[in-house]
Design a protein around this motif. Structure first.
Motif, PDB file in Angstrom:
ATOM      1  N   ILE A   3     -91.543  15.998  23.882  1.00 50.49           N
ATOM      2  CA  ILE A   3     -90.431  15.347  23.171  1.00 50.49           C
ATOM      3  C   ILE A   3     -90.942  14.605  21.926  1.00 50.49           C
ATOM      4  O   ILE A   3     -90.181  13.915  21.254  1.00 50.49           O
ATOM      5  CB  ILE A   3     -89.669  14.358  24.098  1.00 50.49           C
ATOM      6  N   ASP A   4     -92.227  14.801  21.639  1.00 49.59           N
ATOM      7  CA  ASP A   4     -92.825  14.204  20.439  1.00 49.59           C
ATOM      8  C   ASP A   4     -92.365  14.997  19.216  1.00 49.59           C
ATOM      9  O   ASP A   4     -92.548  16.216  19.163  1.00 49.59           O
ATOM     10  CB  ASP A   4     -94.350  14.253  20.567  1.00 49.59           C
ATOM     11  N   ARG A  39     -96.734  23.484  30.961  1.00 53.41           N
ATOM     12  CA  ARG A  39     -95.854  22.712  31.845  1.00 53.41           C
ATOM     13  C   ARG A  39     -95.163  23.633  32.853  1.00 53.41           C
ATOM     14  O   ARG A  39     -95.058  23.302  34.049  1.00 53.41           O
ATOM     15  CB  ARG A  39     -94.799  21.952  31.038  1.00 53.41           C
ATOM     16  N   ALA A  83     -96.975  14.909  33.610  1.00 50.94           N
ATOM     17  CA  ALA A  83     -96.284  13.783  32.961  1.00 50.94           C
ATOM     18  C   ALA A  83     -96.694  13.680  31.490  1.00 50.94           C
ATOM     19  O   ALA A  83     -95.843  13.416  30.620  1.00 50.94           O
ATOM     20  CB  ALA A  83     -96.606  12.488  33.695  1.00 50.94           C
ATOM     21  N   GLU A  84     -97.975  13.914  31.207  1.00 47.82           N
ATOM     22  CA  GLU A  84     -98.446  13.899  29.810  1.00 47.82           C
ATOM     23  C   GLU A  84     -97.735  14.968  28.983  1.00 47.82           C
ATOM     24  O   GLU A  84     -97.295  14.721  27.857  1.00 47.82           O
ATOM     25  CB  GLU A  84     -99.956  14.163  29.753  1.00 47.82           C
ATOM     26  N   GLU A 133     -94.828  16.370  29.561  1.00 51.27           N
ATOM     27  CA  GLU A 133     -93.415  16.034  29.355  1.00 51.27           C
ATOM     28  C   GLU A 133     -93.260  15.076  28.181  1.00 51.27           C
ATOM     29  O   GLU A 133     -92.316  15.186  27.394  1.00 51.27           O
ATOM     30  CB  GLU A 133     -92.834  15.422  30.629  1.00 51.27           C
ATOM     31  N   GLY A 134     -94.201  14.138  28.047  1.00 53.22           N
ATOM     32  CA  GLY A 134     -94.160  13.208  26.921  1.00 53.22           C
ATOM     33  C   GLY A 134     -94.433  13.893  25.596  1.00 53.22           C
ATOM     34  O   GLY A 134     -93.754  13.647  24.587  1.00 53.22           O
ATOM     35  N   GLN A 135     -95.413  14.810  25.611  1.00 56.90           N
ATOM     36  CA  GLN A 135     -95.773  15.519  24.374  1.00 56.90           C
ATOM     37  C   GLN A 135     -94.653  16.429  23.887  1.00 56.90           C
ATOM     38  O   GLN A 135     -94.452  16.592  22.685  1.00 56.90           O
ATOM     39  CB  GLN A 135     -97.055  16.340  24.607  1.00 56.90           C
TER      40      GLN A 135
END
Length: 359
Positions: free
Chosen positions: A20-21, A38, A13-14, A16-18
């Motif tokens: 799209i940063d 990932r 989950a971390e 996936e967030g990174q």
């Protein structure tokens, strides 16, 4: 195991967030590294999420066993065994997915095949093994490039070294190393007697320049000489053959297949780097300290990992007690079944060891 799986899902989950940063998107090197991490976690997370859904379904069906409606109770009773079976399958799959990955698995492979005991018949079988691996590689969509070879002039090889490039090559071929014994009637045998010969196979992960630091000016002695064919016949009138000696270790690699000295040097360096990487990795892991020596042995008939018995059409892998009777197909490159059996066996051994460590 549950704690490990939760940690993996959290990290996924971390990531996936990174990914799209905007800051990460602007750094292609960092983005590529995170995207690969990932992708590596993806099969674990998918299996874990399916397993959690199944556990919820199983709990729900157990509740339905207490329902007032008899038809619903019967339906729940019928569906529960299949749900439990799939849950057990996923648990076993997750245990394997959580095993530490071999860092070399995705690398290309340097394959070294040498004739051992048995004279010309061993050389002919070395050529048969090279054809077998080449055809298997072709079936897998891999590329095979001969780096160095020494043929006998009669269709055999005293030695042949090739680079095999493709997806997951090392993961598929890493258990092929060792002494391969052949029992058959040689084409040169007039009385029909069965001979036993041996060929050594070494499987090395390809080394990149960043993996092995070589000071070419101080650590290498490079000799050039005229290439020669079988029996000393001159095959090249220029000094294009290259012999490289790595002074700190004494490792020597020779290449003469190309007409260009530059190309022979590049191929020799590729082989040398892979041997140095394998040596460094073996030294870094005490349990693998004798990896290559154990793998290759002396080429004696008794040090074998596999026997190819042509009169019986039989292949036996002595490490996993596997015997099959489709030798002709295997020699023709149909090696997948044997490789899968080896991978499954050693995966199970690794799993057993990891469960022992956890207990």
């Amino acid at each position: 195991m549950l704690q490990k799986l939760e940690d993996v899902e959290r990290r996924y989950a971390e990531l996936e967030g990174q990914l799209i940063d905007p800051e990460v998107l602007g750094d292609q090197k960092n983005y590529g590294r995170l995207a690969k991490e990932r992708a590596d976690l993806d099969p674990i997370v998918r299996a874990y999420r399916e397993w959690k859904r199944l556990r919820d379904d199983i709990d729900g069906h157990k509740d339905l066993l207490e329902a007032d409606d008899a038809e619903i109770r019967e339906l729940a009773k019928e569906e529960l065994p299949a749900l439990k079976e799939r849950s057990s399958e996923l648990e076993a799959e997750l245990k394997i997915l959580l095993l530490p990955k071999d860092p070399n698995d995705e690398r290309n492979t340097v394959l070294e095949i040498r004739a051992g005991t048995g004279g010309e018949e061993a050389s002919l079988f070395a050529a048969d093994l090279f054809r077998m691996y080449s055809r298997y590689a072709e079936e897998k969509g891999w590329k095979v490039e001969v780096l160095s070879s020494s043929d006998t002039g009669l269709g055999g090889y005293k030695e042949i070294i090739a680079l095999i490039e493709g997806n997951g090559v090392y993961s598929q071929l890493k258990y092929e190393g060792g002494v391969h014994r052949v029992q058959r009637v040689p084409v040169t045998e007039t009385s029909g007697r069965i001979h036993t010969s041996a060929v050594t196979v070494a499987v090395l992960p390809e080394a990149e320049e960043v993996d092995v630091d070589i000071d070419e000016g101080n650590e290498l002695r490079i000799d050039v000489y005229r290439s020669s064919g079988p029996g000393g016949q001159s095959v090249n009138t220029t000094d294009s053959a290259v012999r490289i000696t790595h002074i700190p270790t004494g490792l020597v690699v020779s290449c003469q297949d190309e007409k260009s000295q530059h190309k022979n040097k590049a191929k020799a360096l590729k082989i040398l780097r892979s041997r140095l990487l394998e040596r460094a990795q073996a030294e870094a892991h005490a349990e693998q300290a004798e990896n290559r020596r154990t793998m290759v042995g002396s080429g004696d008939r008794s040090e074998r990992v596999r026997t190819y018995n042509f009169p019986q059409g039989r292949l036996t892998d002595h490490r996993i007690n596997l015997t099959v009777y489709n030798l002709e197909k295997i020699i023709d490159g149909d090696l997948g079944g044997v490789i899968d059996a080896l991978n499954t066996h050693f995966q199970a051994e690794q799993l057993k060891a990891s469960e022992g460590d956890d207990s």
